[in-house]
Structure formats: C-alpha cells, structure tokens
Design an enzyme around this catalytic site. Sequence first.
Site, PDB file in Angstrom:
ATOM      1  N   LYS A 151       0.827  -1.298   0.014  1.00 47.97           N
ATOM      2  CA  LYS A 151      -0.154   0.018   0.025  1.00 47.97           C
ATOM      3  C   LYS A 151       0.912   1.170   0.128  1.00 47.97           C
ATOM      4  O   LYS A 151       0.603   2.249  -0.806  1.00 47.97           O
ATOM      5  CB  LYS A 151      -0.905   0.137   1.258  1.00 47.97           C
ATOM      6  N   ARG A 197      -9.704   1.009   8.266  1.00 46.26           N
ATOM      7  CA  ARG A 197      -9.414  -0.330   8.752  1.00 46.26           C
ATOM      8  C   ARG A 197     -10.370  -1.029   9.605  1.00 46.26           C
ATOM      9  O   ARG A 197     -10.145  -2.292  10.126  1.00 46.26           O
ATOM     10  CB  ARG A 197      -8.113  -0.199   9.724  1.00 46.26           C
ATOM     11  N   ARG A 221      11.758  -5.912   4.854  1.00 40.11           N
ATOM     12  CA  ARG A 221      11.582  -4.566   4.682  1.00 40.11           C
ATOM     13  C   ARG A 221      12.552  -3.790   5.335  1.00 40.11           C
ATOM     14  O   ARG A 221      12.950  -4.192   6.734  1.00 40.11           O
ATOM     15  CB  ARG A 221      10.194  -3.876   5.009  1.00 40.11           C
ATOM     16  N   ARG A 252      11.411  -2.143  10.872  1.00 44.45           N
ATOM     17  CA  ARG A 252      10.163  -1.484  11.826  1.00 44.45           C
ATOM     18  C   ARG A 252       9.988  -2.520  12.951  1.00 44.45           C
ATOM     19  O   ARG A 252       9.762  -3.680  12.636  1.00 44.45           O
ATOM     20  CB  ARG A 252       9.019  -1.401  10.825  1.00 44.45           C
ATOM     21  N   ARG A 261      -0.545  -8.979  13.233  1.00 47.51           N
ATOM     22  CA  ARG A 261      -1.197  -7.851  12.554  1.00 47.51           C
ATOM     23  C   ARG A 261      -1.909  -8.749  11.244  1.00 47.51           C
ATOM     24  O   ARG A 261      -3.216  -8.233  10.868  1.00 47.51           O
ATOM     25  CB  ARG A 261      -0.165  -7.112  11.764  1.00 47.51           C
TER      26      ARG A 261
HETATM   27  P1  AP5 Z   1       4.871  -1.657   1.642  1.00 46.24           P
HETATM   28  O1  AP5 Z   1       4.536  -0.715   0.793  1.00 46.24           O
HETATM   29  O2  AP5 Z   1       5.642  -0.959   2.943  1.00 46.24           O
HETATM   30  O3  AP5 Z   1       3.781  -2.398   2.333  1.00 46.24           O
HETATM   31  P2  AP5 Z   1       2.386  -1.794   3.222  1.00 46.24           P
HETATM   32  O4  AP5 Z   1       1.143  -2.256   2.527  1.00 46.24           O
HETATM   33  O5  AP5 Z   1       2.253  -0.404   3.134  1.00 46.24           O
HETATM   34  O6  AP5 Z   1       2.752  -2.656   4.386  1.00 46.24           O
HETATM   35  P3  AP5 Z   1       2.660  -2.026   6.048  1.00 46.24           P
HETATM   36  O7  AP5 Z   1       3.192  -3.135   6.758  1.00 46.24           O
HETATM   37  O8  AP5 Z   1       3.220  -0.535   6.024  1.00 46.24           O
HETATM   38  O9  AP5 Z   1       1.085  -1.861   6.149  1.00 46.24           O
HETATM   39  P4  AP5 Z   1       0.269  -1.855   7.514  1.00 46.24           P
HETATM   40  O10 AP5 Z   1      -1.009  -1.773   7.064  1.00 46.24           O
HETATM   41  O11 AP5 Z   1       0.259  -3.083   8.404  1.00 46.24           O
HETATM   42  O12 AP5 Z   1       0.882  -0.937   8.263  1.00 46.24           O
HETATM   43  P5  AP5 Z   1       0.706   0.636   8.799  1.00 46.24           P
HETATM   44  O13 AP5 Z   1       2.131   1.365   8.720  1.00 46.24           O
HETATM   45  O14 AP5 Z   1      -0.528   1.084   7.805  1.00 46.24           O
HETATM   46  O15 AP5 Z   1       5.684  -2.770   1.249  1.00 46.24           O
HETATM   47  C1  AP5 Z   1       6.218  -3.756   2.159  1.00 46.24           C
HETATM   48  C2  AP5 Z   1       7.600  -4.285   1.816  1.00 46.24           C
HETATM   49  O16 AP5 Z   1       7.270  -5.035   0.568  1.00 46.24           O
HETATM   50  C3  AP5 Z   1       8.590  -3.317   1.504  1.00 46.24           C
HETATM   51  O17 AP5 Z   1       9.927  -3.683   1.769  1.00 46.24           O
HETATM   52  C4  AP5 Z   1       8.422  -2.983   0.027  1.00 46.24           C
HETATM   53  O18 AP5 Z   1       9.605  -2.615  -0.655  1.00 46.24           O
HETATM   54  C5  AP5 Z   1       8.227  -4.392  -0.595  1.00 46.24           C
HETATM   55  N1  AP5 Z   1       7.225  -4.292  -1.704  1.00 46.24           N
HETATM   56  C6  AP5 Z   1       5.992  -3.472  -1.929  1.00 46.24           C
HETATM   57  N2  AP5 Z   1       5.625  -3.920  -2.947  1.00 46.24           N
HETATM   58  C7  AP5 Z   1       6.462  -4.898  -3.589  1.00 46.24           C
HETATM   59  C8  AP5 Z   1       6.244  -5.853  -4.834  1.00 46.24           C
HETATM   60  N3  AP5 Z   1       5.001  -5.532  -5.665  1.00 46.24           N
HETATM   61  N4  AP5 Z   1       6.890  -6.833  -5.101  1.00 46.24           N
HETATM   62  C9  AP5 Z   1       8.049  -6.832  -4.087  1.00 46.24           C
HETATM   63  N5  AP5 Z   1       8.165  -6.108  -2.913  1.00 46.24           N
HETATM   64  C10 AP5 Z   1       7.324  -5.233  -2.804  1.00 46.24           C
HETATM   65  O19 AP5 Z   1       0.264   0.555  10.012  1.00 46.24           O
HETATM   66  C11 AP5 Z   1       1.041   0.198  11.118  1.00 46.24           C
HETATM   67  C12 AP5 Z   1       0.325   0.130  12.493  1.00 46.24           C
HETATM   68  O20 AP5 Z   1      -0.305   1.450  12.760  1.00 46.24           O
HETATM   69  C13 AP5 Z   1      -0.845  -0.727  12.566  1.00 46.24           C
HETATM   70  O21 AP5 Z   1      -0.581  -2.234  12.879  1.00 46.24           O
HETATM   71  C14 AP5 Z   1      -1.788  -0.500  13.701  1.00 46.24           C
HETATM   72  O22 AP5 Z   1      -1.400  -0.730  14.901  1.00 46.24           O
HETATM   73  C15 AP5 Z   1      -1.687   0.927  13.588  1.00 46.24           C
HETATM   74  N6  AP5 Z   1      -2.678   1.818  12.420  1.00 46.24           N
HETATM   75  C16 AP5 Z   1      -2.320   2.205  11.157  1.00 46.24           C
HETATM   76  N7  AP5 Z   1      -3.472   2.612  10.681  1.00 46.24           N
HETATM   77  C17 AP5 Z   1      -4.373   2.315  11.588  1.00 46.24           C
HETATM   78  C18 AP5 Z   1      -5.825   2.785  11.520  1.00 46.24           C
HETATM   79  N8  AP5 Z   1      -6.462   3.297  10.343  1.00 46.24           N
HETATM   80  N9  AP5 Z   1      -6.720   2.172  12.420  1.00 46.24           N
HETATM   81  C19 AP5 Z   1      -6.218   1.603  13.481  1.00 46.24           C
HETATM   82  N10 AP5 Z   1      -4.618   1.301  13.789  1.00 46.24           N
HETATM   83  C20 AP5 Z   1      -3.983   1.882  12.627  1.00 46.24           C
END
Ligand code: AP5
Length: 215
Positions: free
Chosen positions: A13, A88, A127, A158, A169
């Site tokens: 994402k 979410r 990552r 991270r 997660r």
């Molecule tokens: P990346 O692009 O970083 O993936 P992502 O989907 O953004 O993954 P996240 O782990 O950041 O998502 P998340 O939703 O768990 O975390 P968030 O920060 O939102 O890609 C991942 C890896 O793969 C990278 O190394 C990249 O280079 C690689 N990659 C990407 N695309 C690729 C491809 N096509 N092929 C190969 N490799 C690829 O949330 C973190 C925490 O915050 C949550 O757990 C929660 O506690 C809290 N939080 C955030 N938002 C909310 C909400 N709305 N409500 C409640 N809690 C929340």
Amino acid sequence: MRMVLMGPPGAGKGTQAVSISRHYGVPHISTGDMFRAAMASGREVGARARAYIEQGKLVPDDVTMGIVRERLAEPDASRGFVFDGFPRTIPQAMELDSILSESGQRLDAVVLIDVPEEELVTRAAGRRVCAACNSVWHMKYNSPPAGVCSCGAELTVRPDDRPETVRARLAVYRSQTEPLREYYGASGVLRVVDGLATPAEVEKRILMVLEECGR
Ligand code: AP5
C-alpha cells in the site's frame, strides 16, 4: 481523486500510494506514518498509539479518527487524497463516509491490493525503512545501494515487522479489516488488484482500474 488503498500488512500500500498520489497530484495520507511520526516527536497521540502498534493491534477508532479529522482539515486535502491503511474498521469507514458527505463529497474508489499470506511474511521480513527520509526498501526485491538509503542515512527494521508481530497484524487484518471488502463491495467502489507482481506492474494495474472508474 479521493481514494483508499487497502490490503493486508506488507501488500504494498505504502509503495503504491507514493506513485499514485504523485500521479494524481494529491496528498498521500498514511495513518501508520502519522502514528510513527507522532511517536517519534513525543506527541500525546503517539504515546496513546504506541502499545497497540507494538503488539500489532489496531489503535482505537477514536484516536485514529482524531488524527484523520485533523489531517483532512489541512488545505492540501481539499484537492483529494490517497488514504493508505485507513479506514481499517467498519466504524472508521462509516465515519469517513459521513465526514465526506458533510461537504458533498464521496470516495471515487477503494483499491484492495491482494497478496497471498506467505508472500506478505517475506515482504515484511525483508523491509527496511530510512529513519531520515522514510523511504521504504526491501533486502531482496528492492535492495538499498551499499546497504544504506539513497539519501545516505542508516536503514532500520520496523519494530512491528518482527515475525510474531506480523502474524498478529495478519490476524487483526482478517478479523477487523477484511469486513470492509463487503462494505465497499456493496457501495460499488471496490476494485481488487492482484499485487503479486513487480511494483511497476502493480502500479499499472491500479491506474488501469482507476481509469475504468472514470479517473
Ligand atoms: P509496503 O509498501 O511498505 O507495504 P504496506 O502494505 O504499506 O505494508 P505496511 O506493513 O506498512 O502496512 P500496515 O497496514 O500493516 O502498516 P501501517 O504502517 O499502515 O511494502 C512492504 C515491503 O514489500 C517493502 O519492503 C516493499 O519494498 C516491498 N514491496 C512492496 N511492493 C512490492 C512488490 N510489488 N513486490 C515485491 N516487494 C514489494 O500501520 C502500522 C500500525 O499502525 C498498524 O498495525 C496499527 O497498529 C496502526 N494503524 C495504522 N492505521 C490504522 C488505522 N486506520 N486504525 C487503527 N490502527 C492503525
């Protein structure tokens, strides 16, 4: 463009939100990035979010909606946005709908990036994130030149990318976020994109479905 990028942890994402937001000239709004910035700067909202994030749980809806309302009130968000990792939960989605409808707006599209679970674990494990400029790298798929970020700063893992937290997660995603598939499916804005391809190919697929939505 007012859109949501959803999908399980590690689906790509954040990677896609950077290029899609640039393509449409609208801000990329990541609630995860906002929480991490708030934790790093010592803001109270960061302190409230920390324990949840470190355990792989969702931050409570009232805290999340507080930072989202604040961000949407900033001038650049009036042009539109690409939400990454928000909403979410069903209550977050309903509240977003009502915030938008207060100003006569609605979502143009919700794009779900679909990736099988074993690949998600590989993506999270490899990552690396730049502590200075926030760039995201992958040790296998997008490896950093000379082991450091292109800006020269050190890369970090991270804390919530530890395997046990990633599993937590994923479980939270299945129970609390997957129901949004039905919610957005019912309103006709949901598009599902196969995320098992290179980032450039996934971007092409997303832009194609957005064009089909008339954007
Ligand atoms: P990346 O692009 O970083 O993936 P992502 O989907 O953004 O993954 P996240 O782990 O950041 O998502 P998340 O939703 O768990 O975390 P968030 O920060 O939102 O890609 C991942 C890896 O793969 C990278 O190394 C990249 O280079 C690689 N990659 C990407 N695309 C690729 C491809 N096509 N092929 C190969 N490799 C690829 O949330 C973190 C925490 O915050 C949550 O757990 C929660 O506690 C809290 N939080 C955030 N938002 C909310 C909400 N709305 N409500 C409640 N809690 C929340």
